[in-house]
Enzyme design. Structure first.
Site, short mmCIF file in Angstrom:
data_model
loop_
_atom_site.label_atom_id
_atom_site.label_comp_id
_atom_site.label_asym_id
_atom_site.label_seq_id
_atom_site.Cartn_x
_atom_site.Cartn_y
_atom_site.Cartn_z
N ASP A 512 0.84 -1.19 0.00
CA ASP A 512 0.00 0.00 0.00
C ASP A 512 0.89 1.25 0.00
OD1 ASP A 512 -2.28 1.57 0.20
OD2 ASP A 512 -2.59 1.18 2.34
N GLU A 515 2.63 5.14 -3.99
CA GLU A 515 2.65 6.08 -5.12
C GLU A 515 4.01 6.80 -5.28
OE1 GLU A 515 -1.05 4.71 -4.10
OE2 GLU A 515 0.16 5.93 -2.77
#
Length: 928
Positions: A512, A515
């Site tokens: 997770d 980005e």
């Protein structure tokens, strides 16, 4: 006068202009004399021309425009064909600013309610561009030189460009434009290298010389797929732009975004820059996928992939047309000619790589929440699922299992029993998956936290421009960020996982925040001044800055600066994580990643992020999962019942029904909300959820075979209807239904308070999955009964689905007898297949350790043919054959020539049970 050009050549072209002819050396003088794009045929264009000239004359007579007179060349450009010359978002574009760029300025108010409309500042027909100075043949295609003699308006314009054209296959064209003199950053992605020029390409390519442009046509239809002569090519150091007309408005792909499957071309802009934000319409989301699929008139399809990882936006306009804008790298295009949409996606994956074959257990039901609070509470949920005999293959934990939210740690109080929980899951044929984040806590006393200490010692973190670890803030507080572009980081990641696995023997990993996400903008010290963090042009990113909720673009990584690598961060972490899992467990890995980039299907699946418990979020999950099917990441799903907010029993029941047909099916919930696993609801809702999960588990042999085909040749698993019915225009905008493979139609309920659903049923015979009753559709919307306990599933005529008696785990299910569902076509034929292996070993297909069977029906004879056999197949039997659409009651049924008892129902379903046939042996069954 230079002019930007239309689709068709205005007469015979010299030989060297047409790339399928022999040609070399400088471009002949006659090249590129194309009809101007605003001079089309028909009265409409003539009227536009006449009215424009009339308006201009009247303006001059009546005193002209306020300010300088508007040239007639600007009025000649129809609104739909105005290409934006001033795309900057944070600037109020005035006539003075626009004309300083040499562009046309006409105020055009946007339509009511629209965010953006026709650009006020747009390119005139004679705006300076590149000239194609020379074009020479190569072994694979052509090489050309492009020269710009007048600078454009962004700094460090590159005056001389190299054009490489390679005819890689008959259905794939590769076009690359880069600096002719200096190397530039290119995406470090392994792509296939063509060894010889395509012999019979189904496309032809023409050039315009001055201004430079490409025209790509489909030979069979003459359809122009690309026409880049409509606006100038701009290639500056940090601003690259190329535009093309499109042959239709049916455009898909270009992720990751939330919205309908079919994009709107009404002046919308899609930004590609990985960002941590709850899925919201018009925002750039977690991943970047610069690939589109376009459906042409008549049902043909093509795809375009721009291999570029820099911040990017794609502007769409109703011409129809598309403009690519990126702020680094090169223009490296692959064009896939199909000609049908399934083939386009296969051809795309031949370049980016086919997806990995998941372990069978990955296709079971997964359960998670943030906020179980303890391993005992997690354990209690898994036990409750077992007590109600609700299928579950994997139990997950979010970050609350960690000690202080630090990777590779366990909360010593609340999760002390975690190793025992994992042991218990394994005893029951279940698996355990946990979350990891790439931000490594940086504030622990030296010597107390090995992951940071060792990463610092080896120099494995993203660095500032000053060469020190860049410090941001994520869940554990201040953090450094692992640099997965460094091969040494992959070794360190493996060592951390090995140490942790020795304590908690996890089976899969959930990555997770990659980005990468940062609770600060840039770093604790902000970002330094300079053109990496503040480039001359910033695409329309959420937050208006490249560093918004992520790290500085100027951060240094082993392979390049973060400015170039940002969109690759999730891919590089997924690759390292999959590799580590293989080394630790020696079996197929399961990795689920939030951030993604092309080729990531080789290493991970994806979930659609932090959605909400709302009906519209449930709907948006369908275009989300279908888009990722186009992107070559078939193992995809959304958080069932919604992540944030509080679900309702009705919403969760309907969502469990839909989610049971996500390729990746996981119910996940946030902290401080009521539980939403199936065990907490009323008996009626719980039973409906259990029943639909049992349906999914019965279909695991079919689903597993679909994933094999995805791994082998790039087939999609979850599939839009238009993939199977490309000439049925009614399917082109459908995104409230989908198919598994080519033959199982899923029609979920997506709104509250209803007991029926409208669904499109393409032309042909479809059978109710549960009963075998048929419906013969002319290609129409049909009202289907849908009480709360029912999900509509229909089987397409001509299909054979391998199913199995379901149990509560995939491991138990795979030992049960198979039931083959045969859906006869109107001509009495059907076909299907089955891939079978041990469900988890690496490379079973490549090593030959698998069974593959083909099923076929013709003239009332069902044939099972074993094309390849392995030991696992001897452990499984085929128990039942259910044949839908048997028009006449049979008088007898013969299995390998021996008579067998059977049943035949009034809805034309023939069932033969107790077959007891080994999967490893072929057989025939005939009804008379």
């Amino acid at each position: 006068m230079k002019s930007y050009q239309k689709l068709r050549t205005a007469g015979p072209q010299p030989a060297a202009c047409r790339v399928e002819e022999e040609g070399a050396g400088p471009m002949p003088a006659g090249c590129g004399k194309l009809a101007p794009w605003w001079v089309g045929s028909g009265l409409l264009v003539a009227a536009v021309l006449l009215s424009a000239i009339t308006v201009w004359v009247l303006r001059q007579v009546s005193g002209g425009w306020p300010g300088p007179a508007l040239p007639p060349k600007c009025l000649l450009v129809p609104e739909s064909h105005r290409f934006d010359c001033y795309p900057e978002r944070q600037v109020v574009v005035t006539q003075e600013l626009c004309e300083s760029r040499g562009c046309c300025f006409i105020e055009t108010p946007p339509p009511a309610g629209a965010k953006r409309g026709v650009p006020w500042c747009f390119y005139p027909p004679d705006f300076p561009s590149y000239t194609l100075e020379s074009l020479n043949q190569t072994a694979l295609g052509m090489v050309g030189l492009l020269v710009r003699r007048e600078k454009a308006y962004y700094p460090r314009d590159i005056e001389r460009l190299r054009l490489d054209v390679e005819f890689e296959t008959d259905t794939r064209l590769h076009i690359k434009i880069t600096d002719a003199a200096n190397p530039r950053y290119e995406v470090p992605l392994e792509v296939p290298r063509a060894m010889k020029r395509a012999e019979n390409p189904i496309y032809s390519l023409d050039f315009s010389r001055d201004p430079f442009g490409l025209l790509l046509r489909r030979r069979a239809t003459g359809t122009v797929l690309l026409n880049t002569t409509v606006a100038p090519l701009i290639f500056a150091d940090q601003f690259l732009q190329i535009a093309t007309l499109l042959p239709s408005r049916f455009l898909y792909g270009l992720g990751e975004h939330r919205g309908p499957l079919l994009h709107s071309l009404d002046w919308s802009t899609l930004t590609l820059w990985a960002r941590d934000v709850s899925p919201t319409e018009s925002f750039n989301l977690y991943g970047a996928h610069p690939f589109y699929l376009l459906m042409e008139e008549g049902g043909d399809a093509h795809g375009v992939f721009l291999l570029n990882s820099n911040a990017m936006e794609v502007a769409l306009q109703p011409a129809p047309a598309l403009t690519w804008r990126t702020i680094g790298g090169v223009l490296d295009f692959y064009i896939f000619l199909g000609p049908d949409p399934n083939m386009v996606i296969q051809q795309y994956q031949q370049v980016i790589g086919f997806p990995a074959m998941p372990p069978l257990w990955a296709l079971g039901f997964h359960l998670c929440r943030w906020g179980y609070g303890s391993s005992n509470e997690t354990w209690q949920t898994a036990r409750a699922m077992r007590n109600y005999q609700i299928p579950q293959d994997a139990q997950w934990n979010d970050i609350d299992y960690m000690d202080g939210y630090r990777d590779f740690t366990v909360d010593p109080q609340k999760f002390a029993s975690l190793p025992s929980l994992v042991e218990d899951l394994h005893k029951h044929g279940q698996r355990y998956v946990m979350i990891l984040d790439p931000g490594i806590s940086s504030t622990n006393p030296h010597g107390s936290y090995w992951p940071f200490d060792e990463g610092l010692r080896r120099g494995l973190f993203l660095n500032t421009t000053q060469g020190q670890p860049l410090i941001g803030q994520v869940w554990p507080g201040f953090t450094a960020f692992a640099d997965f572009s460094n091969p040494d980081t992959q070794q360190w990641w493996l060592e951390n996982l090995q140490r942790f696995h020795a304590h908690v023997p996890f089976d899969g990993l959930w990555i997770d925040m990659n980005e990468p996400s940062n609770f600060m903008d840039g770093s604790e010290d902000g970002c330094p001044p300079g053109e990496l963090d503040s480039p001359p042009y910033t695409p329309a990113v959420l937050g208006d800055s490249l560093s918004a909720k992520t790290v500085c673009a100027s951060a240094k990584q082993k392979a390049s600066v973060h400015y170039n690598l940002h969109n690759l961060y999730g891919l590089m972490e997924a690759k390292a994580t999959a590799s580590a899992l293989i080394q630790i467990r020696g079996k197929r890995p399961l990795v689920i990643s939030r951030s993604t980039f092309p080729s990531q299907g080789q290493y991970s699946g994806h979930w659609l992020g932090d959605n909400r418990s709302q009906w519209k979020d449930m709907y948006y999950s369908i275009p989300g999962l279908l888009s990722f099917s186009l992107f070559g990441i078939p193992l995809v799903g959304a958080d069932i019942c919604g992540f944030s907010g509080s679900t309702s029993e009705e919403l969760c029941t309907r969502w469990m029904q839909l989610g049971a047909f996500y390729p990746f099916a996981r119910n996940h919930n946030t902290q401080n909300e009521k539980a939403q696993d199936p065990t907490v609801f009323s008996p009626a809702a719980r039973t409906a959820m259990k029943d639909v999960l049992l349906t999914r588990y019965s279909l695991l042999p079919f689903l597993y075979t679909l994933f094999h085909r995805a791994h082998l040749q790039g087939d999609t698993v979850a599939r839009p209807l238009f993939f199977e019915f490309p000439r049925d225009v009614a399917t082109l905008g459908l995104d409230r239904q989908f198919l598994w493979g080519r033959s199982l139609l899923v029609t979920p309920v997506l709104e509250p308070g209803v007991d029926s659903v409208m669904g499109y049923v393409p032309r042909g015979v479809w059978y109710d999955f549960y009963t075998g009753s048929s419906v013969n559709s002319s290609g129409e919307m049909l009202k289907m009964s849908a009480p709360l306990e029912h999900l509509n599933l229909h089987v397409r005529e001509g299909a054979i689905l391998p199913t199995q008696k379901p149990e509560t785990t995939s491991e138990a299910t795979r030992r049960n007898p198979l039931r083959l569902i045969v859906a006869l076509s109107q001509s009495g034929t059907a076909w299907g297949d089955l891939f079978w292996d041990d469900g988890e070993s690496l490379g079973t297909f490549e090593r030959g350790s698998y069974s593959y069977l083909v099923f076929n029906v013709t003239q009332n004879i069902f044939t099972s043919t074993v094309l390849h056999a392995s030991a696992e197949a001897t452990e499984v039997t085929i128990g039942t054959l259910s044949i839908f659409g048997v028009q006449e009651p049979p008088s007898k049924v013969l299995l390998n020539g021996q008579e067998k008892p059977f049943s035949y129902l009034g809805n034309q379903v023939l069932t033969v049970s107790d077959l007891g046939l080994s999967l490893s042996q072929g057989f025939t069954l005939r009804w008379l």
